[in-house]
Write an enzyme that holds these catalytic residues in place. Sequence first.
Site, mmCIF file in Angstrom:
data_model
loop_
_atom_site.group_PDB
_atom_site.id
_atom_site.type_symbol
_atom_site.label_atom_id
_atom_site.label_comp_id
_atom_site.label_asym_id
_atom_site.label_seq_id
_atom_site.Cartn_x
_atom_site.Cartn_y
_atom_site.Cartn_z
ATOM 1 C CG HIS A 292 -0.232 0.407 2.490
ATOM 2 N ND1 HIS A 292 0.433 -0.507 3.254
ATOM 3 C CD2 HIS A 292 -0.082 1.602 3.124
ATOM 4 C CE1 HIS A 292 0.964 0.089 4.300
ATOM 5 N NE2 HIS A 292 0.678 1.369 4.252
HETATM 6 C C1 UD1 Z 1 -2.100 6.108 5.039
HETATM 7 C C2 UD1 Z 1 -0.840 6.691 5.662
HETATM 8 C C3 UD1 Z 1 0.247 5.636 5.696
HETATM 9 C C4 UD1 Z 1 -0.247 4.374 6.381
HETATM 10 C C5 UD1 Z 1 -1.544 3.899 5.766
HETATM 11 C C6 UD1 Z 1 -2.084 2.743 6.565
HETATM 12 C C7 UD1 Z 1 -0.518 9.106 5.227
HETATM 13 C C8 UD1 Z 1 0.251 10.097 4.452
HETATM 14 N N1 UD1 Z 1 -0.345 7.814 4.875
HETATM 15 O O1 UD1 Z 1 -1.781 5.746 3.713
HETATM 16 O O2 UD1 Z 1 1.356 6.126 6.408
HETATM 17 O O3 UD1 Z 1 0.746 3.381 6.263
HETATM 18 O O4 UD1 Z 1 -2.502 4.957 5.777
HETATM 19 O O5 UD1 Z 1 -2.974 1.969 5.849
HETATM 20 O O6 UD1 Z 1 -1.245 9.457 6.129
HETATM 21 N N2 UD1 Z 1 -9.008 4.852 0.329
HETATM 22 C C9 UD1 Z 1 -10.246 4.292 0.192
HETATM 23 N N3 UD1 Z 1 -10.930 3.973 1.328
HETATM 24 C C10 UD1 Z 1 -10.454 4.191 2.580
HETATM 25 C C11 UD1 Z 1 -9.185 4.778 2.692
HETATM 26 C C12 UD1 Z 1 -8.468 5.101 1.560
HETATM 27 O O7 UD1 Z 1 -10.739 4.077 -0.909
HETATM 28 O O8 UD1 Z 1 -11.129 3.869 3.572
HETATM 29 C C13 UD1 Z 1 -8.235 5.150 -0.907
HETATM 30 C C14 UD1 Z 1 -8.516 6.543 -1.469
HETATM 31 O O9 UD1 Z 1 -8.479 6.449 -2.852
HETATM 32 C C15 UD1 Z 1 -7.307 7.325 -0.970
HETATM 33 C C16 UD1 Z 1 -6.202 6.287 -0.965
HETATM 34 O O10 UD1 Z 1 -6.840 5.076 -0.598
HETATM 35 O O11 UD1 Z 1 -7.005 8.423 -1.791
HETATM 36 C C17 UD1 Z 1 -5.072 6.584 -0.010
HETATM 37 O O12 UD1 Z 1 -5.581 6.808 1.319
HETATM 38 P P1 UD1 Z 1 -4.769 7.752 2.343
HETATM 39 O O13 UD1 Z 1 -5.412 7.688 3.664
HETATM 40 O O14 UD1 Z 1 -4.535 9.075 1.749
HETATM 41 O O15 UD1 Z 1 -3.340 7.071 2.399
HETATM 42 P P2 UD1 Z 1 -2.937 5.568 2.649
HETATM 43 O O16 UD1 Z 1 -2.261 5.051 1.437
HETATM 44 O O17 UD1 Z 1 -4.080 4.815 3.186
HETATM 45 N N1 UDP Z 2 -3.909 -5.146 8.684
HETATM 46 C C1 UDP Z 2 -5.196 -5.659 8.726
HETATM 47 N N2 UDP Z 2 -5.753 -6.068 7.537
HETATM 48 C C2 UDP Z 2 -5.095 -5.987 6.348
HETATM 49 C C3 UDP Z 2 -3.791 -5.451 6.332
HETATM 50 C C4 UDP Z 2 -3.222 -5.014 7.511
HETATM 51 O O1 UDP Z 2 -5.807 -5.760 9.790
HETATM 52 O O2 UDP Z 2 -5.678 -6.371 5.329
HETATM 53 C C5 UDP Z 2 -3.307 -4.709 9.947
HETATM 54 C C6 UDP Z 2 -1.975 -5.362 10.247
HETATM 55 O O3 UDP Z 2 -2.181 -6.594 10.904
HETATM 56 C C7 UDP Z 2 -1.298 -4.312 11.109
HETATM 57 C C8 UDP Z 2 -1.819 -3.004 10.539
HETATM 58 O O4 UDP Z 2 -3.017 -3.334 9.833
HETATM 59 O O5 UDP Z 2 -1.721 -4.439 12.459
HETATM 60 C C9 UDP Z 2 -0.832 -2.384 9.603
HETATM 61 O O6 UDP Z 2 -1.444 -1.331 8.919
HETATM 62 P P1 UDP Z 2 -1.021 -0.875 7.469
HETATM 63 O O7 UDP Z 2 -0.273 -1.952 6.782
HETATM 64 O O8 UDP Z 2 -2.252 -0.365 6.820
HETATM 65 O O9 UDP Z 2 -0.126 0.416 7.752
HETATM 66 P P2 UDP Z 2 1.371 0.635 8.268
HETATM 67 O O10 UDP Z 2 1.625 -0.247 9.414
HETATM 68 O O11 UDP Z 2 2.284 0.387 7.117
HETATM 69 O O12 UDP Z 2 1.361 2.086 8.602
#
Ligand code: UD1
Ligand code: UDP
Length: 364
Positions: A207
């Site tokens: 991601h």
């Molecule tokens: C964010 C965090 C990242 C973290 C991740 C955990 C920032 C800059 N990044 O990244 O550090 O590791 O969360 O998962 O804060 N979207 C959906 N539905 C949702 C959420 C997101 O469709 O419920 C899609 C949207 O198109 C959105 C994209 O995912 O634009 C990215 O979501 P965003 O929260 O901006 O960043 P993450 O990649 O999730």
């Molecule tokens: N996780 C989850 N379902 C998924 C992927 C990740 O519950 O499909 C959990 C995972 O076990 C961990 C946390 O989400 O506890 C990690 O989050 P993510 O990978 O979104 O973000 P990061 O840790 O890189 O910020």
Amino acid sequence: MARFVTIVGTRPQFIKAASISLKLKAMDGVEEIVVNTGQHYDKEMSEIFFEQLDLPAFKHHLGVGSGCHGAQTARMLAGIEGVLRQENPDCTIVYGDTNSTLAGALAAAKLNIPLAHIEAGLRSFNRQMPEEINRILTDHAADRLFAPTRKATANLIREGIAEDRIFLVGDVMFDVAIRYGAKAQCESKILSQLGLAPKNYILATVHRAENCDDVSRLSAIFEGLNRAASSMPVILPLHPRTRNALARAGFSGKIGRNFQITGPAGYLDMTMLEKNASVIATDSGGVQKEAFFHRVPCITLREETEWVELVELGWNKVVKPVEGKAICEAITSRLGHSGQNGSPYGDGKAAEKIIEILLGGHPS
Ligand code: UD1
Ligand code: UDP
């Protein structure tokens, strides 16, 4: 009565908050007000964690949703400022390094409300990552910095942060992994639902912005996973960012039969998928550590990792996701691999230590 405002908004923050919020909920003389920024909003990226981890209901939902960094962070900042003015807590708690973290930190700092940063001091030394900027700014705005590791503590000291503001407490994700391990074992049926045999599949998650937003990296990763699927099933619970990136790049139809892509998993299912995997390939910070908690070998699909202890102990290998064949070889060469023992992430009692310090006691 001690009053805390906790800011959460993304999947890993809901999970991390389970460590402290559940303990605060059980205490007298303490009130915790949870603010959900709404950065993550799909049911399987947010609500499911409140249900499965029995988190206290949030009092404020800011509904900020997705957007460019500046606009998204600005909407959060304005919303959190309003909440903090209204609630006037003794302390604001933020977790990790997302835009929700930074917005919470800035809002609290501007209002002179003490700020606690949990998971302080992590550094990738890669300022291209939005998370690196978020972490550095949050650490420098915080009054109490709760570091998960010795390395994180050293990073903070090197940046000139006063030592009496830094507390080495361990990693709250380890607390959560211990707390919910047995529940996952009892309740999750994910292996039979997906037809997976224990220790006979590869688990992947992707991601990170630098992997999704770069088509050549994204194709290298999918080619690598697809190749690996010819020797062992691959399961990939897909983050919505990656789902969208794949659709944009037109990859959807090019995936082999042994390569299953599902929606994001709930925490209990994810725990079972991790625990029973032969090897994990991920760009997630949390998943890398959980691989180690369950003693599963891992490769990290990035240029670097903040969790360097995992590499030092031999459980993790960083593999630049630039070439499909090399990714496949890295995955298959980790099958059956073990690292050394060690406990760099504390004793599973990080939350207790943090609460004691926040309530004015001494670290145990
Ligand atoms: C964010 C965090 C990242 C973290 C991740 C955990 C920032 C800059 N990044 O990244 O550090 O590791 O969360 O998962 O804060 N979207 C959906 N539905 C949702 C959420 C997101 O469709 O419920 C899609 C949207 O198109 C959105 C994209 O995912 O634009 C990215 O979501 P965003 O929260 O901006 O960043 P993450 O990649 O999730
Ligand atoms: N996780 C989850 N379902 C998924 C992927 C990740 O519950 O499909 C959990 C995972 O076990 C961990 C946390 O989400 O506890 C990690 O989050 P993510 O990978 O979104 O973000 P990061 O840790 O890189 O910020």
